[in-house]
Design a protein around this motif. Structure first.
Motif, short mmCIF file in Angstrom:
data_model
loop_
_atom_site.label_atom_id
_atom_site.label_comp_id
_atom_site.label_asym_id
_atom_site.label_seq_id
_atom_site.Cartn_x
_atom_site.Cartn_y
_atom_site.Cartn_z
N PRO A 95 0.83 -1.20 0.00
CA PRO A 95 0.00 0.00 0.00
C PRO A 95 0.86 1.25 0.00
N VAL A 96 0.36 2.28 -0.69
CA VAL A 96 1.03 3.58 -0.73
C VAL A 96 0.30 4.52 0.21
N ASP A 97 0.83 5.70 0.29
CA ASP A 97 0.24 6.69 1.18
C ASP A 97 -1.16 7.05 0.69
N SER A 98 -2.17 6.57 1.41
CA SER A 98 -3.56 6.79 0.99
C SER A 98 -4.10 8.12 1.45
N ALA A 99 -3.28 8.91 2.12
CA ALA A 99 -3.75 10.21 2.59
C ALA A 99 -3.67 11.27 1.51
N ARG A 100 -2.96 10.99 0.38
CA ARG A 100 -2.82 11.94 -0.71
C ARG A 100 -3.45 11.36 -1.97
N MET A 101 -3.85 12.24 -2.85
CA MET A 101 -4.46 11.82 -4.11
C MET A 101 -4.24 12.89 -5.16
N ASN A 102 -4.42 12.50 -6.43
CA ASN A 102 -4.37 13.42 -7.54
C ASN A 102 -5.74 13.52 -8.18
N CYS A 103 -6.15 14.72 -8.50
CA CYS A 103 -7.44 14.91 -9.17
C CYS A 103 -7.40 14.25 -10.54
N PRO A 104 -8.39 13.42 -10.87
CA PRO A 104 -8.39 12.74 -12.18
C PRO A 104 -8.61 13.69 -13.35
N LYS A 105 -9.06 14.90 -13.10
CA LYS A 105 -9.31 15.83 -14.19
C LYS A 105 -8.15 16.78 -14.40
N CYS A 106 -7.71 17.49 -13.38
CA CYS A 106 -6.67 18.50 -13.53
C CYS A 106 -5.32 18.05 -13.02
N GLY A 107 -5.25 16.89 -12.31
CA GLY A 107 -3.99 16.39 -11.80
C GLY A 107 -3.52 17.03 -10.51
N HIS A 108 -4.34 17.89 -9.90
CA HIS A 108 -3.94 18.59 -8.68
C HIS A 108 -3.77 17.58 -7.53
N GLU A 109 -2.64 17.70 -6.82
CA GLU A 109 -2.38 16.81 -5.69
C GLU A 109 -2.92 17.45 -4.42
N GLN A 110 -3.65 16.65 -3.65
CA GLN A 110 -4.26 17.17 -2.43
C GLN A 110 -4.51 16.02 -1.47
N ALA A 111 -4.96 16.38 -0.29
CA ALA A 111 -5.38 15.36 0.67
C ALA A 111 -6.59 14.63 0.11
N LYS A 112 -6.72 13.35 0.46
CA LYS A 112 -7.81 12.55 -0.06
C LYS A 112 -9.15 13.15 0.32
N ALA A 113 -10.00 13.38 -0.71
CA ALA A 113 -11.30 14.01 -0.49
C ALA A 113 -12.22 13.63 -1.64
N SER A 114 -13.48 13.91 -1.48
CA SER A 114 -14.46 13.59 -2.53
C SER A 114 -14.56 14.69 -3.57
N GLU A 115 -13.97 15.85 -3.29
CA GLU A 115 -14.05 16.99 -4.20
C GLU A 115 -12.66 17.56 -4.40
N CYS A 116 -12.36 17.98 -5.65
CA CYS A 116 -11.07 18.59 -5.95
C CYS A 116 -11.07 20.04 -5.49
N SER A 117 -10.06 20.42 -4.73
CA SER A 117 -9.99 21.79 -4.23
C SER A 117 -9.52 22.78 -5.30
N ALA A 118 -8.99 22.27 -6.44
CA ALA A 118 -8.51 23.16 -7.50
C ALA A 118 -9.58 23.44 -8.54
#
Length: 311
Positions: A95-118
């Motif tokens: 397993p990798v760090d599941s606390a971070r994610m990249n937005c599938p649309k714009c690629g913005h890296e952020q904390a794991k959430a249901s909505e992209c902050s960018a």
């Protein structure tokens, strides 16, 4: 493991030695789109022109668009690589760090959430929508009222443009260079010589018939001059309507000289691909055209001197 997928991104930058209007015209022709949608691509905001491509497909799009003058780039399409069902290799991987994610649309890296902050998308809905689009038939072009100004044009831009334009004497479409312009003009003058002989013979029989034949010949020469003159202007990237400047006193003489001096644009312009290379016959006719005024000047100087010598 899934093969990497790519997208073609454009942020309004042009290739070297290209003009904005030329690139817009080329993109409109490739995408078969209207000017308003093409203009929206030059806002400076990165736009994904095409998504979810294999590497060879992405390279085709990249080459076609760069030839059209658009400075596009190929990037990994993160959204196309996402899947809600993990593969066998992914399941066995650590397993990798599941606390971070990249937005599938714009690629913005952020904390794991249901909505992209960018970009503000709801990630789950976006992925569901992408899955529907992947399974559906090729998308239909959206109607003008509901089309997003940043929506990528729907067309296969990988289609190769012809290397050279098609030569047509009796047409205002296409392009011809300076040498072919001179050659075709000389060919028209040579073809007019038998018509002048026919006019002289008809005039001996009937003045009315001779005048009618002369009128037809003059009209035909003017029409052909318009055809080849417009194509010469197209090769320079100018509008064919400028040919009417030939009728303006003084300006017309200068403009006719410019048509013989100014070279054509390199590569594709708004009027199509460049003309094919000049044939030997065209080059010979062009040199003959240049010799006509030179011979006239020599004759104008030599004849009075010769007459004075005889006197």
């Amino acid at each position: 493991m899934n093969q990497p997928r790519y997208k073609i991104v454009f942020d309004g930058q042009l290739m070297p030695e290209t003009t904005l209007e030329t690139v817009k015209d080329n993109l409109a022709r490739l995408f078969k789109s209207d000017a308003a949608r093409i203009d929206s691509l030059f806002s400076g905001t990165p736009v994904a022109l095409k998504r979810d491509l294999e590497e060879h497909e992405a390279n085709q799009y990249l080459n076609a668009l760069q030839k059209a003058g658009a400075n596009v780039r190929k990037e990994l399409d993160q959204s196309a690589s996402l899947s809600l069902v993990p593969t066998e290799e992914e399941s066995e991987a650590e397993p990798v760090d599941s606390a971070r994610m990249n937005c599938p649309k714009c690629g913005h890296e952020q904390a794991k959430a249901s909505e992209c902050s960018a970009c503000g998308i709801i990630i789950e809905k976006y992925l569901a929508r992408q899955a529907q689009l992947a399974e559906a038939a090729p998308a239909q072009v959206a109607d003008a009222t509901g089309a997003s100004p940043y929506a990528p044009p729907q067309a296969n831009v990988a289609e190769a443009l012809p290397e050279y334009s098609e030569l047509k004497v009796f047409s205002v479409n296409g392009r011809i260079g300076r040498v072919r312009y001179l050659g075709w003009t000389m060919a028209m003058l040579l073809c007019s010589l038998p018509l002048m002989a026919l006019f002289a013979g008809a005039s001996a029989i009937s003045g009315t018939l001779g005048g009618l034949l002369l009128g037809i010949a003059v009209i035909a020469m003017i029409v052909i001059s318009v055809f080849i003159g417009v194509q010469r202007l197209h090769d320079m990237g100018w509008s064919g309507w400028l040919w009417l400047l030939n009728f303006v006193p003084v300006v017309g003489s200068v403009f006719a000289l410019l048509m013989l001096i100014i070279p054509g644009t390199q590569g594709v312009n708004r009027y199509g691909p460049p003309p094919p290379p000049n044939s030997t016959g065209v080059k010979v006719l062009a040199w003959l055209f240049l010799l006509v005024p030179i011979a006239g000047i020599v004759a104008a100087i030599a004849l009075p001197a010769y007459q004075g010598y005889l006197g």
